[in-house]
Design a protein around this motif. Structure first.
Motif, PDB file in Angstrom:
ATOM      1  N   VAL A 130       0.837  -1.152  -0.170  1.00 58.55           N
ATOM      2  CA  VAL A 130      -0.090  -0.233  -0.447  1.00 58.55           C
ATOM      3  C   VAL A 130       1.096   1.221  -0.126  1.00 58.55           C
ATOM      4  CG1 VAL A 130      -2.060   1.678   1.421  1.00 58.55           C
ATOM      5  CG2 VAL A 130      -1.619  -1.328   1.467  1.00 58.55           C
ATOM      6  N   VAL A 131       0.654   2.218  -0.462  1.00 64.66           N
ATOM      7  CA  VAL A 131       1.436   3.463  -1.020  1.00 64.66           C
ATOM      8  C   VAL A 131       0.659   4.361  -0.959  1.00 64.66           C
ATOM      9  CG1 VAL A 131       3.155   2.190  -1.854  1.00 64.66           C
ATOM     10  CG2 VAL A 131       1.885   2.891  -3.851  1.00 64.66           C
ATOM     11  N   PRO A 132       1.246   5.709  -0.691  1.00 63.53           N
ATOM     12  CA  PRO A 132       0.439   6.721  -0.561  1.00 63.53           C
ATOM     13  C   PRO A 132       0.753   7.504  -2.380  1.00 63.53           C
ATOM     14  CG  PRO A 132       2.475   7.689   0.766  1.00 63.53           C
ATOM     15  CD  PRO A 132       2.598   5.573   0.144  1.00 63.53           C
ATOM     16  N   ALA A 133      -0.363   8.496  -2.262  1.00 62.23           N
ATOM     17  CA  ALA A 133      -0.342   9.320  -3.864  1.00 62.23           C
ATOM     18  C   ALA A 133      -1.138   9.808  -3.632  1.00 62.23           C
ATOM     19  CB  ALA A 133      -1.117   7.518  -4.911  1.00 62.23           C
ATOM     20  N   PHE A 134      -0.633  10.507  -4.597  1.00 67.38           N
ATOM     21  CA  PHE A 134      -1.394  12.464  -5.327  1.00 67.38           C
ATOM     22  C   PHE A 134      -1.860  12.803  -6.421  1.00 67.38           C
ATOM     23  CE2 PHE A 134      -1.499  16.790  -7.021  1.00 67.38           C
ATOM     24  CZ  PHE A 134      -2.499  17.082  -5.791  1.00 67.38           C
ATOM     25  N   ARG A 135      -3.568  12.532  -7.110  1.00 65.24           N
ATOM     26  CA  ARG A 135      -3.776  12.599  -8.173  1.00 65.24           C
ATOM     27  C   ARG A 135      -4.061  14.417  -8.262  1.00 65.24           C
ATOM     28  NH1 ARG A 135      -7.412   9.362  -7.638  1.00 65.24           N
ATOM     29  NH2 ARG A 135      -9.524  10.881  -7.402  1.00 65.24           N
ATOM     30  N   PRO A 136      -3.591  15.648  -8.787  1.00 61.34           N
ATOM     31  CA  PRO A 136      -4.084  16.492  -9.079  1.00 61.34           C
ATOM     32  C   PRO A 136      -5.234  16.417 -10.264  1.00 61.34           C
ATOM     33  CG  PRO A 136      -1.696  16.026 -11.289  1.00 61.34           C
ATOM     34  CD  PRO A 136      -2.451  15.122  -9.983  1.00 61.34           C
ATOM     35  N   GLY A 137      -5.811  17.724  -9.461  1.00 60.31           N
ATOM     36  CA  GLY A 137      -6.454  18.080 -10.088  1.00 60.31           C
ATOM     37  C   GLY A 137      -6.706  18.784 -11.422  1.00 60.31           C
ATOM     38  N   THR A 138      -7.813  18.652 -11.802  1.00 60.48           N
ATOM     39  CA  THR A 138      -7.733  19.544 -13.282  1.00 60.48           C
ATOM     40  C   THR A 138      -7.587  21.076 -13.181  1.00 60.48           C
ATOM     41  OG1 THR A 138      -9.883  20.630 -13.421  1.00 60.48           O
ATOM     42  CG2 THR A 138      -9.616  18.626 -14.925  1.00 60.48           C
ATOM     43  N   GLY A 139      -7.548  21.911 -12.358  1.00 65.79           N
ATOM     44  CA  GLY A 139      -7.397  23.186 -12.192  1.00 65.79           C
ATOM     45  C   GLY A 139      -5.271  23.462 -12.306  1.00 65.79           C
ATOM     46  N   PHE A 140      -5.339  22.655 -10.906  1.00 68.19           N
ATOM     47  CA  PHE A 140      -3.489  22.612 -11.141  1.00 68.19           C
ATOM     48  C   PHE A 140      -2.721  22.041 -12.342  1.00 68.19           C
ATOM     49  CE2 PHE A 140      -0.317  20.226  -8.162  1.00 68.19           C
ATOM     50  CZ  PHE A 140       0.378  21.538  -8.506  1.00 68.19           C
ATOM     51  N   LYS A 141      -3.910  20.994 -13.222  1.00 72.54           N
ATOM     52  CA  LYS A 141      -3.162  20.342 -14.368  1.00 72.54           C
ATOM     53  C   LYS A 141      -3.218  21.428 -15.516  1.00 72.54           C
ATOM     54  CE  LYS A 141      -4.548  16.106 -14.072  1.00 72.54           C
ATOM     55  NZ  LYS A 141      -5.212  14.824 -14.405  1.00 72.54           N
ATOM     56  N   GLU A 142      -3.985  22.546 -15.606  1.00 69.24           N
ATOM     57  CA  GLU A 142      -4.401  23.929 -16.362  1.00 69.24           C
ATOM     58  C   GLU A 142      -2.842  24.247 -16.443  1.00 69.24           C
ATOM     59  OE1 GLU A 142      -8.521  24.680 -16.093  1.00 69.24           O
ATOM     60  OE2 GLU A 142      -8.834  22.921 -17.634  1.00 69.24           O
ATOM     61  N   LEU A 143      -2.543  24.594 -14.766  1.00 68.68           N
ATOM     62  CA  LEU A 143      -1.728  25.497 -14.564  1.00 68.68           C
ATOM     63  C   LEU A 143      -0.415  24.963 -14.630  1.00 68.68           C
ATOM     64  CD1 LEU A 143      -2.961  27.017 -11.188  1.00 68.68           C
ATOM     65  CD2 LEU A 143      -2.616  28.536 -12.311  1.00 68.68           C
ATOM     66  N   VAL A 144      -0.439  23.681 -14.804  1.00 72.22           N
ATOM     67  CA  VAL A 144       1.217  23.536 -14.630  1.00 72.22           C
ATOM     68  C   VAL A 144       1.597  23.678 -16.416  1.00 72.22           C
ATOM     69  CG1 VAL A 144       2.767  20.985 -14.733  1.00 72.22           C
ATOM     70  CG2 VAL A 144       1.139  22.526 -13.029  1.00 72.22           C
TER      71      VAL A 144
ATOM     72  N   GLY B 223      -0.269  25.209 -18.758  1.00 73.87           N
ATOM     73  CA  GLY B 223      -0.252  27.244 -19.615  1.00 73.87           C
ATOM     74  C   GLY B 223      -1.641  27.029 -19.503  1.00 73.87           C
ATOM     75  N   LYS B 224      -2.418  26.501 -19.212  1.00 75.31           N
ATOM     76  CA  LYS B 224      -3.352  26.387 -20.348  1.00 75.31           C
ATOM     77  C   LYS B 224      -4.559  27.728 -19.370  1.00 75.31           C
ATOM     78  CE  LYS B 224      -4.369  21.994 -22.645  1.00 75.31           C
ATOM     79  NZ  LYS B 224      -5.474  20.736 -22.303  1.00 75.31           N
ATOM     80  N   ARG B 225      -3.671  27.895 -18.440  1.00 80.08           N
ATOM     81  CA  ARG B 225      -4.399  28.703 -17.297  1.00 80.08           C
ATOM     82  C   ARG B 225      -3.660  29.830 -16.908  1.00 80.08           C
ATOM     83  NH1 ARG B 225      -8.381  26.824 -12.354  1.00 80.08           N
ATOM     84  NH2 ARG B 225      -6.605  27.007 -11.240  1.00 80.08           N
ATOM     85  N   LYS B 226      -3.858  31.097 -16.638  1.00 84.21           N
ATOM     86  CA  LYS B 226      -2.942  31.874 -16.135  1.00 84.21           C
ATOM     87  C   LYS B 226      -2.763  31.655 -14.644  1.00 84.21           C
ATOM     88  CE  LYS B 226      -2.203  34.909 -19.437  1.00 84.21           C
ATOM     89  NZ  LYS B 226      -0.818  34.616 -19.943  1.00 84.21           N
ATOM     90  N   ALA B 227      -1.992  31.663 -13.594  1.00 80.82           N
ATOM     91  CA  ALA B 227      -1.993  31.741 -12.757  1.00 80.82           C
ATOM     92  C   ALA B 227      -2.558  33.455 -11.563  1.00 80.82           C
ATOM     93  CB  ALA B 227      -0.374  31.485 -11.666  1.00 80.82           C
ATOM     94  N   ALA B 228      -2.388  33.846 -12.519  1.00 82.26           N
ATOM     95  CA  ALA B 228      -2.553  35.316 -11.784  1.00 82.26           C
ATOM     96  C   ALA B 228      -4.500  35.055 -10.602  1.00 82.26           C
ATOM     97  CB  ALA B 228      -2.957  36.497 -12.624  1.00 82.26           C
TER      98      ALA B 228
END
Length: 186
Positions: free
Chosen positions: A74-88, A90-95
């Motif tokens: 059993v391992v811990p995992a992180f699944r990024p959300g769509t808003g975070f993915k868009e920021l990374v 560049g589809k959405r601005k961080a402002a």
């Protein structure tokens, strides 16, 4: 960015480093406890922390190429959300998220105090003592840096004055030479 830098950035926004450190520590602790219990910790737009079960499988030893059995785990995992993915991506601005964070920081209210047990009080005093010793060391370093900056500034101003004086001397010699030549001609 490490944890200390993260705390510093939060403290820069809120104005209280001790409270920022406490919030980060508590948040991480609560996320870990929830994931250990098997709960999903979900932050809308950011992502989900969860516990994942990996099945038993056959793998290869990279040195020898030999097949090796790997037990289920059993391992811990992180699944990024769509808003975070868009920021990374560049589809959405961080402002947008930064302005939302500024609004929430401006609207912050004083937290209500809760009764603490003897254990938490002891932990807080131990943390405060270690923080105080760190802050004393930090203030010493800051004082040394300030003193060093002052001496550098004094040396720079002295050097500028010396340059001005030496630049003024040739001009004075030229005017004196002109006066003597005028006197000699007449």
């Amino acid at each position: 960015m490490n944890k200390a830098e993260f705390v510093d950035r939060i403290a820069a926004r809120t104005g209280d480093r001790a409270a920022a450190k406490e919030v980060v520590d508590v948040a991480i602790d609560e996320i870990q406890r929830a994931v250990v219990k098997g709960e999903k910790v979900s932050f809308a737009g950011f992502g989900v922390f969860e516990k994942r079960a990996r099945a038993a499988r056959m793998a290869r030893n990279p040195r020898t190429g030999e097949a090796v059995k790997v037990k289920k785990t059993v391992v811990p995992a992180f699944r990024p959300g769509t808003g975070f993915k868009e920021l990374v991506t560049g589809k959405r601005k961080a402002a947008k998220s930064a302005s939302a964070a500024k609004k929430t920081a401006a609207k912050k209210t004083a937290p209500a105090k809760k009764a603490t047990t003897k254990k938490t009080a002891a932990k807080k005093t131990a943390r405060a003592a270690s923080t105080a010793s760190r802050s004393t060391a930090t203030s010493r370093v800051a004082a040394k840096k300030t003193a060093a900056k002052k001496t550098v500034a004094k040396k720079a101003s002295t050097a500028k004055k010396a340059v001005r004086k030496t630049a003024a001397k040739p001009a004075a010699k030229k005017t004196a030479a002109k006066k003597t030549t005028k006197r000699g001609r007449s």
